[in-house]
Scaffold this motif. Structure first.
Motif, mmCIF file in Angstrom:
data_model
loop_
_atom_site.group_PDB
_atom_site.id
_atom_site.type_symbol
_atom_site.label_atom_id
_atom_site.label_comp_id
_atom_site.label_asym_id
_atom_site.label_seq_id
_atom_site.Cartn_x
_atom_site.Cartn_y
_atom_site.Cartn_z
ATOM 1 N N GLU A 1 28.678 18.084 -48.320
ATOM 2 C CA GLU A 1 27.955 17.189 -48.483
ATOM 3 C C GLU A 1 26.685 17.052 -48.248
ATOM 4 N N ARG A 2 26.619 16.009 -49.138
ATOM 5 C CA ARG A 2 24.942 15.804 -50.090
ATOM 6 C C ARG A 2 24.261 13.781 -49.652
ATOM 7 N N ILE A 3 23.449 14.007 -48.596
ATOM 8 C CA ILE A 3 23.181 12.452 -48.514
ATOM 9 C C ILE A 3 22.925 11.366 -48.947
ATOM 10 N N PRO A 4 23.563 10.018 -49.280
ATOM 11 C CA PRO A 4 23.801 9.202 -50.325
ATOM 12 C C PRO A 4 22.950 8.935 -50.873
ATOM 13 N N VAL A 5 21.929 8.668 -52.228
ATOM 14 C CA VAL A 5 21.656 7.862 -52.492
ATOM 15 C C VAL A 5 20.691 6.834 -52.153
ATOM 16 N N ASP A 6 21.874 5.870 -51.540
ATOM 17 C CA ASP A 6 21.547 5.013 -51.030
ATOM 18 C C ASP A 6 21.672 4.722 -49.154
ATOM 19 N N SER A 7 21.755 5.997 -48.890
ATOM 20 C CA SER A 7 20.931 5.489 -47.229
ATOM 21 C C SER A 7 20.241 5.022 -46.387
ATOM 22 N N GLY A 8 20.088 4.455 -46.108
ATOM 23 C CA GLY A 8 18.707 3.567 -45.581
ATOM 24 C C GLY A 8 18.748 2.415 -45.627
ATOM 25 N N LEU B 1 12.330 13.699 -52.664
ATOM 26 C CA LEU B 1 11.884 12.893 -53.232
ATOM 27 C C LEU B 1 10.680 13.207 -53.868
ATOM 28 N N PHE B 2 11.183 13.112 -55.650
ATOM 29 C CA PHE B 2 9.646 13.587 -56.809
ATOM 30 C C PHE B 2 9.206 12.161 -57.072
ATOM 31 N N SER B 3 7.871 11.512 -56.576
ATOM 32 C CA SER B 3 7.521 9.975 -57.722
ATOM 33 C C SER B 3 7.692 10.362 -59.197
ATOM 34 N N TYR B 4 7.785 9.072 -59.870
ATOM 35 C CA TYR B 4 8.108 8.524 -61.237
ATOM 36 C C TYR B 4 7.009 9.858 -61.770
ATOM 37 N N GLN B 5 5.792 9.484 -61.668
ATOM 38 C CA GLN B 5 4.596 10.399 -61.866
ATOM 39 C C GLN B 5 4.457 12.454 -61.580
ATOM 40 N N GLU B 6 5.086 12.692 -60.836
ATOM 41 C CA GLU B 6 5.654 13.596 -60.117
ATOM 42 C C GLU B 6 6.680 14.219 -61.678
ATOM 43 N N ALA B 7 7.698 13.620 -61.696
ATOM 44 C CA ALA B 7 8.907 13.724 -62.429
ATOM 45 C C ALA B 7 8.849 13.808 -63.850
ATOM 46 N N PHE C 1 13.548 -0.481 -45.601
ATOM 47 C CA PHE C 1 12.892 0.481 -45.830
ATOM 48 C C PHE C 1 11.628 -0.385 -46.980
ATOM 49 N N LYS C 2 10.699 0.254 -47.806
ATOM 50 C CA LYS C 2 10.487 -0.257 -49.092
ATOM 51 C C LYS C 2 11.020 1.338 -50.200
ATOM 52 N N LYS C 3 11.772 0.892 -51.356
ATOM 53 C CA LYS C 3 12.129 1.215 -52.367
ATOM 54 C C LYS C 3 11.030 2.283 -52.992
ATOM 55 N N TYR C 4 11.462 3.639 -53.980
ATOM 56 C CA TYR C 4 9.888 3.868 -54.526
ATOM 57 C C TYR C 4 10.792 4.413 -55.909
#
Length: 409
Positions: A7-14, A32-38, A19-22
């Motif tokens: 079981e993996r929570i879907p990426v489109d959950s929510g 989640l890791f931000s674009y910058q951290e990634a 909620f805001k999208k990031y």
């Protein structure tokens, strides 16, 4: 074994909940890791891999001068060729009236900033150009690389000059290098017509510069830690001296393979020139990369830190999902396409597009990652686990993480 995916929570959950999208990458456990951290993670990981490849290259060609010369020649020729084939005028803000080799500084400035090597152009003119870096993730690789990157920039500058009216040729030299322990990386390009100096071999691409008195050293408190695309003072845009502008959507981490862009082609070149055989080169790379992978998690605290960073639940013990999740973060950060075929306590199977890991270098980069991952799983999980390629479809690498007994490993 079942090819099931736990079981993996879907990426489109929510979606639809308000909620805001990031812009972020996501672990299998919904962290989640931000674009910058990634980007910073991918940059550092690929630099560590490249540092291991550098040691393999040193084994293949033990003599420093020979090794550095071969590496410089390969990098200079390759960038001269590609720079001529693919014009850089528009994408680097090089105007038609700019003649000669000095516009190469613009290429280096934009390219380095996009690779998180933030700094500045300190001088930019017909007879002299100076470029300074405060940050370079490649500084852990080898001083030979510092020499080769200087010569690759020189090759780009020569290619740029051939696409415009003839102008002053310039001698590109690195007078400071973070890979040698300096505070900054600094390249100074000089017209030998105005600043005469003795001739030197290609590998002797370190300073001093004739115009060293003009050097502009940035003090520690004025140094920057982030590229322009991540700095408020620059409105989160890269802007150079000729008003070439871009934002963080034009980053280059996914278009680079870090320093391996220089090192793996250099090893291929060493094979072509007879310094070693293909089989022996691959064997050396495999041994060094596996050892480097094991060293990454040799200490127990590194395992705990990795699990916490990924958000691995306490209910998950020692199994391949930990490495599988870490690999997924890397692949997403590099914008490499992949599919999850299995993800459970018994096995993890990832099917990765070969082009996603090999952009800009050689297909051997896929195997380089595979060898390093195999070493990593031995310490991140335990020695019962292995990583190998199995039943790969055309154009893809099917990577399996599972327990394996091998008496000749």
């Amino acid at each position: 074994m079942s090819k099931k995916i736990n079981e993996r929570i879907p990426v489109d959950s929510g979606d639809g909940a308000g909620f805001k999208k990031y812009n972020a990458v996501q672990t299998p456990w919904n962290k989640l890791f931000s674009y910058q951290e990634a980007l910073h993670y991918a940059s550092r990981f690929e630099s560590v891999l490249s540092a291991a490849v550098a040691q393999a290259y040193r084994i293949i060609i033990p003599d420093y001068e020979t090794r550095a010369q071969e590496m410089c020649e390969e990098a200079h020729a390759r960038l001269l060729y590609t720079g001529t084939m693919y014009p850089a005028d528009e994408s680097f803000g090089i105007h038609p009236f700019m003649c000669g080799m000095y516009p190469g500084a613009l290429i280096g400035d934009k390219g380095d900033d996009a690779l998180l090597m933030c700094g500045r152009c300190q001088d930019f003119g017909t007879y002299r150009a100076e470029k300074e870096l405060d940050v370079c993730d490649w500084d852990i690789c080898c001083s030979e690389l510092c020499r080769a990157t200087t010569m690759s920039l020189c090759g780009q500058a020569e290619a740029t000059a051939t696409r415009h009216r003839p102008g002053k040729s310039m001698d590109y030299m690195m007078v400071e290098a973070k890979g040698c322990g300096d505070r900054h990386c600094r390249i100074i390009a000089e017209s030998r017509e105005k600043y005469p100096a003795p001739e030197h071999a290609l590998w002797e691409s370190f300073g001093p510069a004739v115009s060293d008195d003009y050097k502009k050293f940035t003090e520690e408190e004025d140094c920057v830690a982030e590229s322009m695309m991540f700095r408020e003072e620059t409105d989160y845009h890269f802007v150079n001296g000729t008003n070439e502008e871009t934002d963080s959507s034009n980053q280059m981490i996914n278009l680079s393979t870090a320093a391996s862009l220089y090192l793996l082609p250099a090893i291929d070149n060493a094979v072509r020139k007879g310094y070693t055989t293909r089989e022996n080169a691959d064997w050396i790379l495999k041994c060094v990369l596996e050892a480097a992978g094991k060293a990454m998690f040799g200490e127990r605290y590194a395992i705990l830190a990795c699990r916490e960073w990924l958000g691995v639940p306490l209910t998950i013990g020692e199994d391949g999902r930990i490495l599988g999740g870490l690999i997924e973060v890397l692949l997403q950060s590099l914008l490499a396409k992949y599919e999850v075929e299995a993800f459970n306590e018994n096995e993890v199977i990832l099917v990765i597009d070969r082009g996603g890991l090999a952009i800009g270098a050689t297909q051997l980069l896929n195997e380089a990652h595979l060898w390093m991952w195999h070493g990593m799983v031995k310490t991140l999980v335990n020695a019962q686990w292995s990583v190998w390629e199995e039943d790969s479809p055309e154009g893809k690498m099917r990577v399996k993480i599972a327990k394996k007994i091998d008496k000749f490993m």
